[in-house]
Design an enzyme around this catalytic site. Structure first.
Site, PDB file in Angstrom:
ATOM      1  N   SER A  21      38.636  27.157  42.077  1.00  0.00           N
ATOM      2  CA  SER A  21      38.128  28.415  41.528  1.00  0.00           C
ATOM      3  C   SER A  21      38.833  28.742  40.224  1.00  0.00           C
ATOM      4  O   SER A  21      39.800  28.086  39.851  1.00  0.00           O
ATOM      5  CB  SER A  21      38.328  29.547  42.518  1.00  0.00           C
ATOM      6  OG  SER A  21      39.673  29.972  42.483  1.00  0.00           O
ATOM      7  N   LYS A  22      38.316  29.772  39.557  1.00  0.00           N
ATOM      8  CA  LYS A  22      38.902  30.140  38.251  1.00  0.00           C
ATOM      9  C   LYS A  22      40.405  30.362  38.353  1.00  0.00           C
ATOM     10  O   LYS A  22      41.130  30.199  37.383  1.00  0.00           O
ATOM     11  CB  LYS A  22      38.281  31.433  37.688  1.00  0.00           C
ATOM     12  CG  LYS A  22      36.789  31.526  37.814  1.00  0.00           C
ATOM     13  CD  LYS A  22      36.364  32.432  38.969  1.00  0.00           C
ATOM     14  CE  LYS A  22      35.268  31.761  39.772  1.00  0.00           C
ATOM     15  NZ  LYS A  22      35.260  31.867  41.191  1.00  0.00           N
ATOM     16  N   ARG A  23      40.836  30.758  39.525  1.00  0.00           N
ATOM     17  CA  ARG A  23      42.260  31.051  39.693  1.00  0.00           C
ATOM     18  C   ARG A  23      43.125  29.796  39.612  1.00  0.00           C
ATOM     19  O   ARG A  23      44.345  29.884  39.558  1.00  0.00           O
ATOM     20  CB  ARG A  23      42.497  31.747  41.032  1.00  0.00           C
ATOM     21  CG  ARG A  23      41.746  33.054  41.173  1.00  0.00           C
ATOM     22  CD  ARG A  23      42.087  33.762  42.468  1.00  0.00           C
ATOM     23  NE  ARG A  23      43.493  34.149  42.513  1.00  0.00           N
ATOM     24  CZ  ARG A  23      43.958  35.291  42.014  1.00  0.00           C
ATOM     25  NH1 ARG A  23      43.139  36.135  41.446  1.00  0.00           N
ATOM     26  NH2 ARG A  23      45.242  35.581  42.093  1.00  0.00           N
TER      27      ARG A  23
END
Length: 479
Positions: A250-252
């Site tokens: 994910s973007k994280r």
RNA sequence: GCCCCCAUCGUCUAGAGGCCUAGGACACCUCCCUUUCACGGAGAAAACGGGGAUUCGAAUUCCCCUGGGGGUACCA
């Protein structure tokens, strides 16, 4: 078999590598079977969708070479179609208006949770009497539209990647909301699972190829296809791209958007190649290095793996350097020039072209990413030379200093050639009785400020052409 | 909690009952090339999660366990 596939990104962020990889598989499948690849922008979430993300997605797909045959279509421009289908389901009695408030639903869920039951809608408004309905409406309540799901239904499909998958209707969470809350006589904004089906029907999609995270949506969508009297397409759910801990990327997790990879100096061929390898493996005579076109001639779901694939920077780097090394010096120079300009180096991109190409040739084998060119070219392009610690130490050795003095005294005015440089080094070694390694190391430290780097003689020649070698040798004496 | 999916070297994977003393690639390590770094070349090390069952024979089939992941919205 008429193949029509689509990639349906939602513009709530930049083009994500997971979406791009799904696009790759769709594209490959379309090209393999002479089908049509369609681009549809799913912007039904008005709150989070932004035009700059749409642009980023279009740019990213184009950069990767994933050209689409139809579209882009925008769901936000198709609301009339959705409204018609919603009305159709209402008219056929396959969907109904439900009047619960969010608070009431929340209460239902928490009591179910407290009793260790799976949270689900209990279909309490499925068969409201006209009186009950008008009572709610008199209260001024809004209503959503729910699609009826038969708890007793068994839904199965033959997944292109996973084979037979079965779901029980009762595990689908009760009658599903397909349109958001709106005043009682209106039809609210349609929701994802509904819109996808309507569009896939309208666009005649034959194969829905998407990430594994959509498996749970599939039975609900199959029910909608049936309700709308449409042919159910083939489904194929690809494994997910995982982060280093094994969870969905994910973007994280840092760098995940295609434009970031581009900015970091990865080339599109390497990215496309690597993404294909995440879950698909080429058949025998093929190696792991291939173009999208090569892959397309051999693509099939038989060779798509079922388990998730961890994203591996090492392998991407290896592929990228491979692609970089394969480029011609002309092509590589074209790619490097803007990066050098961006870094603030001063040079004339036309007049010094030949020199720049020589520089490219010198550095090319060390490049993993294009942006590595910035550091590698610094000794050649930066205005001021920086000396690292070990170079300074090297330049303080008396024997080294003497060798530099000798080179300075013998440096010809005429442009240096490889033979002259070699001879000069040889001379110092003999005249001063030094080890060649010491002379070379000292020269390198003086000329580049570092102890490591590409071929020293070639480097020297390049600096000589720019007439900075003498200056640097003299400057080194003062260190 | 419930539902679904998955399970081969550190990583990506090949393997669809005997061809497997499990193959390849990346990374790692060693050596060669070389003033250095990189490139390139050669080589080493490294895996079928556990238990049952079927079978003459199982990494491959079935079941259970364990582990991991995904989903469970008036997001997409």
């Amino acid at each position: 078999m008429t193949v029509r596939v689509r990639i349906a990104p939602s513009p709530t962020g930049n083009l994500h590598i997971g979406t791009a990889r799904t696009a790759v598989f769709n594209w490959l499948f379309a090209r393999r079977y002479g089908g049509t690849f369609i681009l549809r922008i799913e912007d039904t979430d008005l709150e989070r969708s932004r035009p700059e993300f749409t642009q980023n997605i279009l740019d990213g797909l184009s950069w990767l070479g994933l050209n689409w045959d139809e579209g882009p279509f925008f769901q936000s421009q198709r609301s009339e179609l959705y409204r018609q289908y919603l009305q159709l389901l209402l008219d056929k009695g396959l969907a109904y208006r439900a009047y619960e408030t969010p608070a009431e639903l929340e209460e239902l869920r928490s009591s179910q949770k407290a009793n260790h039951q799976a949270p689900r809608y209990d279909n309490r408004h499925r068969s409201l009497t006209p009186e009950q309905r008008s009572a709610y409406e008199a209260e001024g309540r809004q209503c959503v539209i729910r699609f009826i799901i038969d708890d007793l239904r068994e839904i199965t499909w033959n997944d292109g990647v996973r084979g037979q998958i079965a779901w029980k209707g009762q595990d689908l969470g009760g009658d599903m909301v397909i349109a958001r809350a709106a005043p009682a006589n209106e039809i609210g904004l349609p929701l994802y699972n509904f819109v996808v089906v309507v569009d896939d029907i309208a666009m005649n999609i034959s194969h829905v190829i998407r990430g594994e995270d959509h498996i749970g949506n599939t039975p609900k969508q199959i029910l909608l296809y049936e309700a709308l009297g449409a042919i159910v397409p083939q489904f194929a759910h690809t494994p997910l791209i995982l982060n280093s801990s094994g969870a969905k990327l994910s973007k994280r997790d840092g760098v995940t958007s295609i434009s970031d990879f581009q900015l970091m100096g990865y080339v599109s061929g390497a990215m496309a190649n690597y993404m294909s390898l995440l879950g698909w493996s080429p058949p025998e005579p093929m190696t792991e290095q291939f173009s999208l076109a090569d892959a397309a001639t051999h693509f099939s779901f038989d060779r798509v793996n079922r388990s998730g694939a961890k994203f591996d920077w090492d392998k991407l780097n290896w592929l990228n350097s491979h692609y970089l090394h394969k480029l011609s010096i002309t092509q590589l120079t074209d790619l490097l020039i803007p990066i050098w300009e961006e870094a603030g180096y001063e040079f004339h991109r036309v007049n010094e072209r030949q020199w720049l190409e020589q520089l490219t040739a010198l550095l090319s084998s060390s490049l993993v990413r294009l942006t590595d060119g910035v550091d590698l070219a610094r000794p050649f392009l930066a205005k001021e030379l920086e000396y690292n610690e070990s170079a300074v130490a090297q330049l303080r050795q008396p024997q080294g200093i003497n060798s530099l003095k000798y080179v300075i005294s013998q440096l010809p005015d005429a442009p240096l050639t490889l033979e002259m440089a070699q001879a000069l080094i040889q001379q110092v070694v003999q005249v001063q009785g030094l080890k060649k390694g010491l002379v070379m190391k000292t020269m390198r430290a003086a000329l580049t400020g570092e102890l490591q780097g590409p071929d020293l003689l070639e480097s020297w020649l390049l600096l000589n052409q720019r007439k900075v070698d003498l200056k640097r040798l003299e400057q080194a004496l003062m260190i």
